[in-house]
Design an enzyme around this catalytic site. Structure first.
Site, PDB file in Angstrom:
ATOM      1  N   CYS A 116       0.822  -1.229   0.000  1.00 23.36           N
ATOM      2  CA  CYS A 116       0.000   0.000   0.000  1.00 23.36           C
ATOM      3  C   CYS A 116       0.849   1.269   0.000  1.00 23.36           C
ATOM      4  CB  CYS A 116      -0.923   0.018   1.207  1.00 23.36           C
ATOM      5  SG  CYS A 116      -1.889  -1.478   1.313  1.00 23.36           S
ATOM      6  N   HIS A 263      -3.974   6.851   1.037  1.00 27.95           N
ATOM      7  CA  HIS A 263      -4.161   5.530   0.419  1.00 27.95           C
ATOM      8  C   HIS A 263      -5.587   5.085   0.718  1.00 27.95           C
ATOM      9  CE1 HIS A 263      -4.167   1.331  -0.311  1.00 27.95           C
ATOM     10  NE2 HIS A 263      -4.094   1.003   0.962  1.00 27.95           N
ATOM     11  N   ASN A 293     -10.085  -1.039  -2.488  1.00 29.58           N
ATOM     12  CA  ASN A 293      -8.683  -0.782  -2.146  1.00 29.58           C
ATOM     13  C   ASN A 293      -7.808  -1.378  -3.255  1.00 29.58           C
ATOM     14  OD1 ASN A 293      -6.054  -1.099  -1.130  1.00 29.58           O
ATOM     15  ND2 ASN A 293      -6.748  -1.412   0.975  1.00 29.58           N
TER      16      ASN A 293
HETATM   17  N1  ACO Z   1     -19.727  -9.679   4.928  1.00 32.19           N
HETATM   18  C1  ACO Z   1     -20.451  -9.996   6.008  1.00 32.19           C
HETATM   19  N2  ACO Z   1     -19.910 -10.319   7.200  1.00 32.19           N
HETATM   20  C2  ACO Z   1     -18.578 -10.301   7.301  1.00 32.19           C
HETATM   21  C3  ACO Z   1     -17.749  -9.967   6.199  1.00 32.19           C
HETATM   22  C4  ACO Z   1     -18.368  -9.645   4.985  1.00 32.19           C
HETATM   23  N3  ACO Z   1     -17.672  -9.318   3.890  1.00 32.19           N
HETATM   24  N4  ACO Z   1     -16.460 -10.033   6.607  1.00 32.19           N
HETATM   25  C5  ACO Z   1     -16.470 -10.379   7.901  1.00 32.19           C
HETATM   26  N5  ACO Z   1     -17.749 -10.555   8.323  1.00 32.19           N
HETATM   27  C6  ACO Z   1     -18.231 -10.934   9.642  1.00 32.19           C
HETATM   28  C7  ACO Z   1     -17.190 -11.688  10.437  1.00 32.19           C
HETATM   29  O1  ACO Z   1     -17.189 -13.061  10.102  1.00 32.19           O
HETATM   30  C8  ACO Z   1     -17.636 -11.425  11.833  1.00 32.19           C
HETATM   31  O2  ACO Z   1     -18.708 -12.285  12.131  1.00 32.19           O
HETATM   32  P1  ACO Z   1     -18.841 -12.904  13.620  1.00 32.19           P
HETATM   33  O3  ACO Z   1     -19.027 -11.719  14.527  1.00 32.19           O
HETATM   34  O4  ACO Z   1     -20.031 -13.776  13.503  1.00 32.19           O
HETATM   35  O5  ACO Z   1     -17.563 -13.641  13.879  1.00 32.19           O
HETATM   36  C9  ACO Z   1     -18.205  -9.995  11.774  1.00 32.19           C
HETATM   37  O6  ACO Z   1     -18.494  -9.757  10.379  1.00 32.19           O
HETATM   38  C10 ACO Z   1     -17.248  -8.947  12.263  1.00 32.19           C
HETATM   39  O7  ACO Z   1     -15.985  -9.189  11.649  1.00 32.19           O
HETATM   40  P2  ACO Z   1     -14.735  -8.321  11.932  1.00 32.19           P
HETATM   41  O8  ACO Z   1     -13.602  -8.797  11.099  1.00 32.19           O
HETATM   42  O9  ACO Z   1     -14.524  -8.203  13.404  1.00 32.19           O
HETATM   43  O10 ACO Z   1     -15.265  -6.939  11.378  1.00 32.19           O
HETATM   44  P3  ACO Z   1     -14.628  -5.528  11.545  1.00 32.19           P
HETATM   45  O11 ACO Z   1     -15.607  -4.633  12.133  1.00 32.19           O
HETATM   46  O12 ACO Z   1     -13.249  -5.591  12.119  1.00 32.19           O
HETATM   47  O13 ACO Z   1     -14.484  -5.109  10.013  1.00 32.19           O
HETATM   48  C11 ACO Z   1     -12.813  -4.898   8.358  1.00 32.19           C
HETATM   49  C12 ACO Z   1     -13.656  -5.859   9.167  1.00 32.19           C
HETATM   50  C13 ACO Z   1     -13.718  -4.057   7.488  1.00 32.19           C
HETATM   51  C14 ACO Z   1     -11.877  -5.697   7.492  1.00 32.19           C
HETATM   52  C15 ACO Z   1     -12.049  -3.994   9.340  1.00 32.19           C
HETATM   53  O14 ACO Z   1     -11.344  -4.747  10.291  1.00 32.19           O
HETATM   54  C16 ACO Z   1     -11.079  -3.121   8.635  1.00 32.19           C
HETATM   55  O15 ACO Z   1     -11.462  -2.249   7.876  1.00 32.19           O
HETATM   56  N6  ACO Z   1      -9.782  -3.296   8.891  1.00 32.19           N
HETATM   57  C17 ACO Z   1      -8.784  -2.535   8.196  1.00 32.19           C
HETATM   58  C18 ACO Z   1      -8.511  -3.299   7.016  1.00 32.19           C
HETATM   59  C19 ACO Z   1      -8.030  -2.441   5.946  1.00 32.19           C
HETATM   60  O16 ACO Z   1      -8.404  -1.303   5.787  1.00 32.19           O
HETATM   61  N7  ACO Z   1      -7.167  -3.057   5.217  1.00 32.19           N
HETATM   62  C20 ACO Z   1      -6.596  -2.454   4.162  1.00 32.19           C
HETATM   63  C21 ACO Z   1      -5.536  -1.529   4.654  1.00 32.19           C
HETATM   64  S1  ACO Z   1      -4.029  -2.110   4.418  1.00 32.19           S
HETATM   65  C22 ACO Z   1      -3.921  -2.297   2.808  1.00 32.19           C
HETATM   66  O17 ACO Z   1      -4.442  -1.508   2.047  1.00 32.19           O
HETATM   67  C23 ACO Z   1      -3.227  -3.489   2.333  1.00 32.19           C
END
Ligand code: ACO
Length: 336
Positions: A116, A263, A293
């Protein structure tokens, strides 16, 4: 004193639009979940086996940047290509772009592996080559094809809904003036978190024959892994730190930024930084809503769109900032 200035921007995204609703048919997810957690409505995926690859998309973005810079391919004297998804394991795509642009000269082509942050790392290398007088026109490209490597099942939904394909490019040119152009760039890494956002195999630590021998369908080390919460928490801290470092280095305050292009990791991360910096909507550019992304491509795509939309004017103070796998993070401050 020589300085480097961005004199042309360009981007290219594949035609194939994948909406959140389309993902509902291949995995358990919903438009509401994706929009609420990431801000993403749709992304672009290449058609597998079609003409778009990481290098060809990079070349298309480069052609647009060259046209906007009013330059020909042979005016370029160095290529820098940032990606985590190269066409081949080796060689990297920089040399493929040299060939695809039909360059006659045997100029150097460097491939950057900083995910990234890759575009800002590449921009900083170009800036230093230009400031020392080594090169005059440097092409910097960020391009990614994520789609084919994602786990498009419910198992992989936490990662696969976020990422999209696309490419962006800039031409950086030497100018004899230190009032405009790249003021400074700031690069960081923290390797102890290397595996928190990674794709481990196949690799030199886990070759293909190991996979064949294990023959375990649950072994998913060949898909990207992301510790989402941990990445999020680190991102919001590092983004702010590195933006402040760039501002302090040049004696500016957050309110003096005219445009911040972060980013495009997650709209929630961008909004968090915007709030920390107390910036109005007019001073931040986001397009993750339509592209997802795109890792090393996200900043040059956003920059190209911001320029095309007239959101960046001559004399503006522009800040680019990134955080991602490595962890690596970076910022560049530019007087446009
Ligand atoms: N659709 C529906 N449900 C989902 C999905 C989806 N696509 N993905 C995960 N879930 C579920 C999970 O299984 C979990 O269910 P559970 O509670 O029954 O176990 C629930 O949703 C919550 O999951 P979390 O992973 O805890 O969700 P969170 O609120 O953390 O959101 C996310 C996930 C969006 C990935 C968040 O952690 C995030 O944005 N992190 C930063 C990631 C990022 O921005 N990465 C890119 C930056 S780095 C780069 O660019 C390489």
């Amino acid at each position: 004193m020589l300085n480097s200035k961005i004199v042309g921007t360009g981007h290219y995204v594949p035609d194939n639009v994948v909406k959140n609703k389309d993902l509902e048919s291949v995995m358990e997810t919903s438009d509401d979940w994706i929009v609420e957690r990431t801000g993403i409505h749709e992304r672009r995926h290449i058609v597998l086996g079609g003409e778009d690859t990481t290098s060809t998309m990079g070349t298309k973005a480069a052609k647009m940047a060259l046209k906007n810079a009013n330059l020909q391919p042979d005016d370029i004297d160095f290529i820098i290509f940032a990606t985590l998804s190269p066409d081949y394991y080796f060689p990297g795509p920089g040399v493929l772009v040299q060939e695809q642009l039909g360059m006659k000269s045997e100029i150097g082509a460097l491939d950057v592996r900083n995910q990234c942050s890759g575009f800002i790392y590449g921009l900083s290398v170009a800036d230093q080559f230009i400031k020392t007088g080594m090169y005059t026109n440097v092409l910097v490209i960020g391009s990614e094809v994520h789609s084919g490597g994602l786990d498009m099942t419910t198992r992989g939904r936490g990662v696969s809904v976020i990422f999209g394909d696309g490419a962006g490019a800039v031409v950086m040119q030497a100018i004899d003036n230190n009032k405009t152009g790249v003021l400074s760039s700031h690069l960081h890494s923290e390797g102890k978190h290397a595996e928190e956002l990674s794709l481990i195999s196949p690799s030199t630590t886990d070759w293909v024959p190991n996979f064949i021998e294990r023959n375990d369908p649950e072994d998913i080390r060949y898909y990207p892994y992301m510790n989402g919460n941990f990445v999020f928490k680190n991102a919001v801290v590092r983004f702010q730190q590195v933006i402040m470092e760039a501002l302090n280095h040049n004696g500016y305050k957050p309110e003096e930024i005219d445009m911040l292009i972060p980013h495009q990791a997650n709209l929630r991360i961008s909004q968090f930084i915007q709030k920390q910096m107390n910036l109005p909507d007019s001073k931040i550019f986001n397009n993750i809503q339509k592209y997802g992304n795109t890792t090393a491509a996200s900043i040059p795509i956003a920059l190209s769109e911001a320029v095309a939309e007239g959101r960046i004017k001559e004399g503006d103070l522009l800040c680019l900032a990134a955080f991602g796998s490595g962890f690596t993070w970076a910022a560049a401050l530019i007087r446009w």
